[in-house]
Enzyme design. Structure first.
Site, short mmCIF file in Angstrom:
data_model
loop_
_atom_site.label_atom_id
_atom_site.label_comp_id
_atom_site.label_asym_id
_atom_site.label_seq_id
_atom_site.Cartn_x
_atom_site.Cartn_y
_atom_site.Cartn_z
N CYS A 286 0.78 -1.20 -0.22
CA CYS A 286 0.07 0.04 0.05
C CYS A 286 0.90 1.31 0.00
O CYS A 286 0.23 2.31 0.02
CB CYS A 286 -0.98 0.08 1.24
SG CYS A 286 -1.98 -1.46 1.22
N HIS B 73 -2.66 7.92 6.24
CA HIS B 73 -2.89 6.45 5.96
C HIS B 73 -4.26 6.07 6.16
O HIS B 73 -5.17 5.65 5.54
CB HIS B 73 -1.84 5.55 6.02
CG HIS B 73 -1.70 4.02 5.37
ND1 HIS B 73 -1.93 4.01 3.85
CD2 HIS B 73 -2.12 2.96 5.83
CE1 HIS B 73 -2.14 3.03 3.68
NE2 HIS B 73 -2.03 2.15 4.62
N GLU C 5 -0.16 4.65 13.44
CA GLU C 5 -0.07 6.00 12.81
C GLU C 5 -0.42 7.31 13.92
O GLU C 5 0.60 8.18 13.78
CB GLU C 5 -0.99 6.04 11.48
CG GLU C 5 -0.87 7.49 10.90
CD GLU C 5 -1.53 7.36 9.76
OE1 GLU C 5 -2.52 6.78 9.41
OE2 GLU C 5 -1.27 8.41 8.78
N LYS D 156 -10.15 7.64 3.07
CA LYS D 156 -10.31 6.24 2.82
C LYS D 156 -12.30 5.73 2.93
O LYS D 156 -12.38 5.17 2.28
CB LYS D 156 -9.55 5.09 3.35
CG LYS D 156 -8.21 5.27 2.79
CD LYS D 156 -7.13 4.26 3.44
CE LYS D 156 -5.93 4.01 2.79
NZ LYS D 156 -4.97 5.23 2.93
N HIS E 190 -9.80 1.89 0.32
CA HIS E 190 -8.47 1.79 0.39
C HIS E 190 -8.15 1.38 -1.10
O HIS E 190 -8.57 0.18 -1.38
CB HIS E 190 -8.22 0.81 1.53
CG HIS E 190 -6.65 0.77 1.66
ND1 HIS E 190 -5.56 1.16 0.87
CD2 HIS E 190 -6.07 -0.05 2.76
CE1 HIS E 190 -4.27 1.06 1.26
NE2 HIS E 190 -4.64 0.33 2.47
N PHE F 120 1.80 -3.50 3.71
CA PHE F 120 2.44 -5.04 4.09
C PHE F 120 4.01 -5.17 4.03
O PHE F 120 4.53 -4.31 3.03
CB PHE F 120 1.97 -5.99 2.97
CG PHE F 120 0.64 -6.46 3.44
CD1 PHE F 120 -0.06 -5.81 4.46
CD2 PHE F 120 -0.08 -7.43 2.61
CE1 PHE F 120 -1.49 -6.58 4.80
CE2 PHE F 120 -1.29 -8.15 2.90
CZ PHE F 120 -1.92 -7.63 4.01
#
Lengths: 401, 342
Positions: free
Chosen positions: A159, A290, A301, A323, A328, A386
C-alpha cells in the site's frame, strides 16, 4: 544547488468518478462513494461494500487494442490522459520517467486466467489473459499509447507502492537525471484481494471509521492517480501552470511483521522524519493520513505522528483519511491521496474524515470531522503497507523565487 | 560521484544452493537439470522463521543471507541498510493455491494471500535481516535486475543508504512452464528458477572483499524497438563508465542464447544453455558470474576463452551485462576491476 520539483498536472479516477474536478468536489463535501460491490459476488465475505468505480468500462485508446487490456490499463490511460492534458502536454513526449506503483498489476486478467485453468483445464485456458497480468505490461501499454520516451519503473511495495513511485520520481528529477516524470499508481477491485483482506479479518461489514474508537476494519476501493512532476525551471520555460511543489520524501521499513505494523510506529515516524528533514521542516497545515480504519494501523499512525511532532504540536495539525469515502485503493492509495493533498493545498480546504463519531483516546489526534477552509502551506501524506513499508510525501505551495 | 562496489554475492539455482555451484555449472557448461530446487528451511537461521513462506521468498532470503555473509557484514540493524528486490512473476505457487481455494469457496488461507503479494520476498528479507531503511520491490522483465542495481546505487550516491542488498528471485510451476512455452520461443524445460543477490557499498567503504565496481549503467524503453533501446543503453552505460570505446569492454554477457558480437567488436557469452531462463534472475546470475570472473574463480577461464578467440586483451577488466525485451525495454551494466576503472 538542489533542483526544485513542481507538480504541473494531475489525473485521477476513483469511485467518486473520473477526473480531478468531481473527485475534489465530492471529497470537499465529504460524500461517500462506497457502495455494494457488483464486480463479483461478495456475499460469502465479511463485508460486501467497497469503492467500486461505476459507469466506467474502458478508456479511449488509439494505439492499443482495447479488448485485450486489463481494467488496470484502462484506469491508467484515463488518469494519465487527464494528467498530461492538465499539464498542457500534447503529442510525443520528451525523455521522461514513468514511475508507477501497484500491488497486483493486472490481477483481473490473472483471476480470469486462473479461473479458466481450474474450471476448463490448462490447455483450454485463454493465454491472452496472461499478457496484461504482469504489472510491467501496464507501463509498456502507456508508453505505446502516449508515445512516451525514456524509461519506466514499477514499484510494488504493497500500500506504499505509489507513494514510493512518486517519491522516487521526485528524487530523480531533483538529482538531474530527468526533467519530467509521470508518476502515480493504480489498482483494481479484484476478488483475489478482497478475499485476501477478508481472510485477514481486515474488511469491515460496517462503515470505515479511521481513528474512531469503534473502527472495525477497512473497505477496499479501486482507481488510479497520476502526477506530472517537472523540474521547476523546465516547467517555467514552457509556461506550465504550477500546482505546487513536492519538497520531501521519506521511506523506512518496520522489519517487524509481514501483515502487522510495528506498534511503536518507529518505521512510520522515521519515514515522516526523513521527509520533513528533506523539506526543511515546513509548517505542516494538514496531514493526509494513511488511516485504514484497522485497529492496529490507526493506533500505530497516531503514535508515530505524536512522536514526530511532539504531542502538543501534533494535536494542532488537522488530520484526516479520505479512505471512508472511496475505500482503500492499496497500490493506488498513495497516488490518489497525493492528488487530493495537492488539491487541498491549492484550495486551502481540509478534507473530512467521514464516519468519525467516537474519539479513541489511544488515537488522540486533531481529526477533521467536517470539511472546512484552512490556510495550508504544506501537506504531509502518509502511506504504509504490508511488509512494513512506510512512505511519506510533502507538498508545499509554490512560491516564486 | 560515489563509486559503488559489489562486496558480496549470493545465489541459489538449479545447480544448487550458493554461488559456488552456480559458478561450477557455468564453468562446466553442461546443462543443469530442470528439477525443482531442493532448499530446506533448516539451511540457515534466516530461513527457519519462514516455514510458511513461498519458495520465491525462501530463494530470495537464502541469496541475501549468503551475500551478507560473503561481504562480512555483521548485521543490518540501522536505517541506512536498504534492500531492492526485482521480481517478474512473483509467488506463482501460492497464487495458484489461493485461487483454487477461492473458486472452491473455501475459507482462503491468510498466509497464502500475504505470502503471495509481490513484495513478500522483500518484506520477509527485511524482517529476517532487520533492514530498516528503504525496502522496495520492482516489477519487470529481465531488465528489472539492472534497474534494481541502479536504484540501489542511487540510494548509496544520495547518502540515503550505506549498504544495499539487490536481490532477484523467481519460482517456476507447471502453469508458468506451460504458458511460457506457448508465448515465448523457449524450448520445453528451459524455464528456470532461483535467486541472486548482490551486496553494494560505496567503493571506499566496502569491507575488503570487493569483487568489482559498477562503472556504468543505464536502462530505457523504446517501444517496439529492442535493438534501438539496447544501442541507447549501451552508449549511455559506456559514457558513464568513462571508457573511451566499446572495444575497451572485454566481454558481454546476456540472458538470451546468442552468438552475436556487440557492435561487431565485443564477444558475447550466454549461460542460457546451462542455467535456463529465469527472467530477472537470469540477469542477476549473469552479473554474479561476471563479478566472479573479474575477481578470479572457476568461471574466469570461460570468459578468458572468449577473449582469446576475439580480442587482443589478456585480462578481464570490464564486462558488460545487458538484456533486451520484445517490448523495447533494455538495460545494461558495466562491471570493472577496481584498479582498471578510469
Amino acid at each position: 544547488m538542489k533542483r526544485r520539483v513542481a507538480v504541473t498536472g494531475i489525473g485521477i479516477i476513483t469511485s467518486h468518478g473520473a477526473g480531478a474536478k468531481v473527485n475534489w468536489e465530492k471529497t470537499k463535501a465529504g460524500e461517500s462513494s462506497v457502495t455494494e460491490i457488483t464486480a463479483f459476488d461478495a456475499g460469502p465475505y465479511r463485508g460486501c461494500c467497497g469503492g467500486q468505480i461505476r459507469d466506467f468500462t474502458a478508456a479511449t485508446v488509439s494505439r492499443l487494442r482495447a479488448n485485450r487490456l486489463d481494467r488496470a490499463t484502462h484506469l491508467l490511460v484515463s488518469s494519465v490522459r487527464e494528467a498530461l492534458s492538465s499539464a498542457n502536454i500534447v503529442g510525443p513526449q520528451c525523455d521522461c520517467l514513468l514511475s508507477l506503483g501497484t500491488t497486483l498489476g493486472g490481477m483481473l486478467s490473472g483471476e480470469a486466467f486462473h479461473r479458466d485453468v481450474i474450471e476448463k483445464g490448462i490447455s483450454r485456458a485463454r493465454l491472452s489473459k496472461t499478457l496484461d497480468y504482469l504489472a510491467h505490461h501496464q507501463a509498456e501499454n502507456l508508453f505505446r499509447e502516449f508515445e512516451l520516451a525514456g524509461d519506466f519503473l514499477i514499484f510494488s511495495d504493497a500500500c506504499a507502492s505509489s507513494a514510493n513511485a512518486i517519491g522516487h520520481a521526485f528524487g530523480v528529477i531533483a538529482s538531474g537525471r530527468y526533467d519530467m516524470a509521470v508518476a502515480g499508481g493504480y489498482d483494481t477491485m479484484s476478488e483475489f484481494t478482497f478475499a485476501g483482506f477478508n481472510s485477514l479479518m481486515a474488511v469491515t461489514p460496517e462503515l470505515s471509521r479511521p481513528f474512531d474508537k469503534n473502527r472495525s476494519g477497512l473497505v477496499l476501493g479501486e482507481g488510479a492517480g497520476i502526477l506530472i512532476l517537472e523540474e521547476l525551471g523546465h516547467a517555467i520555460r514552457r509556461n506550465a501552470a504550477i500546482y505546487c511543489e513536492i519538497t520531501g520524501y521519506g521511506i523506512a521499513s518496520d522489519a517487524y511483521h509481514m501483515t502487522s505494523p510495528d506498534p511503536s510506529g518507529s518505521g512510520a515516524a522515521s519515514a515522516m522524519s526523513h521527509a520533513l528533514r528533506q523539506a526543511g521542516f515546513p509548517d505542516i497545515g494538514y496531514i493526509n493520513a494513511h488511516g485504514t480504519a484497522t485497529k492496529y494501523n490507526d493506533l500505530m499512525e497516531a503514535c508515530a505522528i505524536k512522536n514526530v511532532f511532539q504531542k502538543d504540536i501534533a494535536m494542532r495539525i488537522p488530520v484526516s483519511s479520505i479512505k471512508p469515502m472511496i475505500g482503500h485503493l492499496l497500490g493506488a492509495a498513495g497516488a490518489v491521496e497525493a492528488v487530493i493533498s495537492v488539491q487541498a493545498l491549492m484550495d486551502n480546504w481540509l478534507p473530512p474524515n467521514i464516519n468519525y463519531v467516537t474519539p479513541d483516546p489511544e488515537c488522540e489526534l486533531n481529526i477533521v470531522t467536517a470539511g472546512r477552509p484552512s490556510e495550508i502551506r504544506a501537506v504531509l501524506s502518509n502511506s504504509f503497507g504490508f511488509g512494513g513499508s512506510n512512505a511519506s510525501l510533502i507538498f508545499e505551495e509554490y512560491r516564486q523565487g | 560521484m560515489t563509486r559503488v562496489a559489489i562486496s558480496g554475492v549470493g545465489a541459489i539455482s538449479p545447480a544448487g544452493v550458493g554461488v559456488r555451484p552456480l559458478v561450477a555449472a557455468a564453468a562446466a557448461g553442461d546443462r543443469i537439470s530442470a528439477a525443482a530446487i531442493g532448499l530446506s528451511v533448516s539451511e540457515s537461521a534466516a530461513l527457519r522463521k519462514l516455514r510458511r513462506s513461498a519458495p520465491i521468498t525462501l530463494y530470495g532470503v537464502s541469496a541475501v543471507d549468503e551475500a551478507l555473509r560473503d561481504a562480512g557484514t555483521g548485521g543490518c540493524a540501522s536505517d541506512d541498510y536498504a534492500l531492492i528486490a526485482g521480481i517478474t512473476n512473483g509467488a506463482l505457487n501460492f497464487s495458484v493455491d489461493f485461487h483454487k481455494e477461492l473458486l472452491a469457496r473455501e475459507m482462503a488461507s491468510p498466509a497464502l494471500f500475504s505470502e503471495s503479494v509481490l513484495n513478500a520476498p522483500a518484506g520477509n528479507a527485511s524482517i529476517a535481516f532487520n533492514i530498516r531503511g528503504p525496502v522496495h520491490t520492482l516489477v519487470g522483465g529481465p531488465s528489472v535486475a539492472i534497474k534494481a542495481l541502479m536504484l540501489a546505487a542511487s540510494l548509496i550516491a544520495t547518502g540515503r543508504a550505506a549498504c544495499v542488498a539487490a536481490v532477484c528471485a523467481e519460482e517456476r510451476n507447471a502453469l508458468s512452464s506451460f504458458c511460457y512455452s506457448r508465448l515465448q520461443p523457449l524450448a520445453a524445460g528451459a524455464l528456470s528458477e532461483g535467486a541472486g543477490a548482490l551486496l553494494l557499498e560505496p567503493e571506499d567503504k566496502s569491507r575488503g572483499g570487493q569483487l568489482c565496481v559498477l562503472s556504468g549503467y543505464a536502462s530505457g524503453m523504446v517501444p517496439g524497438d529492442p535493438q534501438g533501446a539496447l544501442r541507447r543503453v549501451i552508449d549511455s552505460a559506456l559514457a558513464m563508465s568513462g571508457l573511451l570505446a566499446l572495444e575497451d569492454i572485454n566481454v558481454g554477457v546476456t540472458d538470451i542464447k546468442t552468438t552475436e558480437l556487440i557492435g561487431d567488436k565485443v564477444p558475447v557469452l550466454s549461460f542460457f544453455d546451462v542455467l535456463g531462463h529465469a527472467f530477472c534472475v537470469s540477469t542477476i546470475w549473469n552479473i554474479i558470474l561476471a563479478a566472479m570472473a573479474i575477481r578470479g574463480s572457476a568461471v574466469t577461464p570461460v570468459f578468458a576463452g572468449k577473449l582469446k578467440k576475439y580480442a587482443k586483451h589478456s585480462e578481464i577488466n570490464h564486462v558488460i551485462i545487458y538484456t533486451t525485451e520484445e517490448s523495447g525495454a533494455a538495460a545494461a551494466v558495466i562491471l570493472s576491476r577496481a584498479h582498471a576503472h578510469s
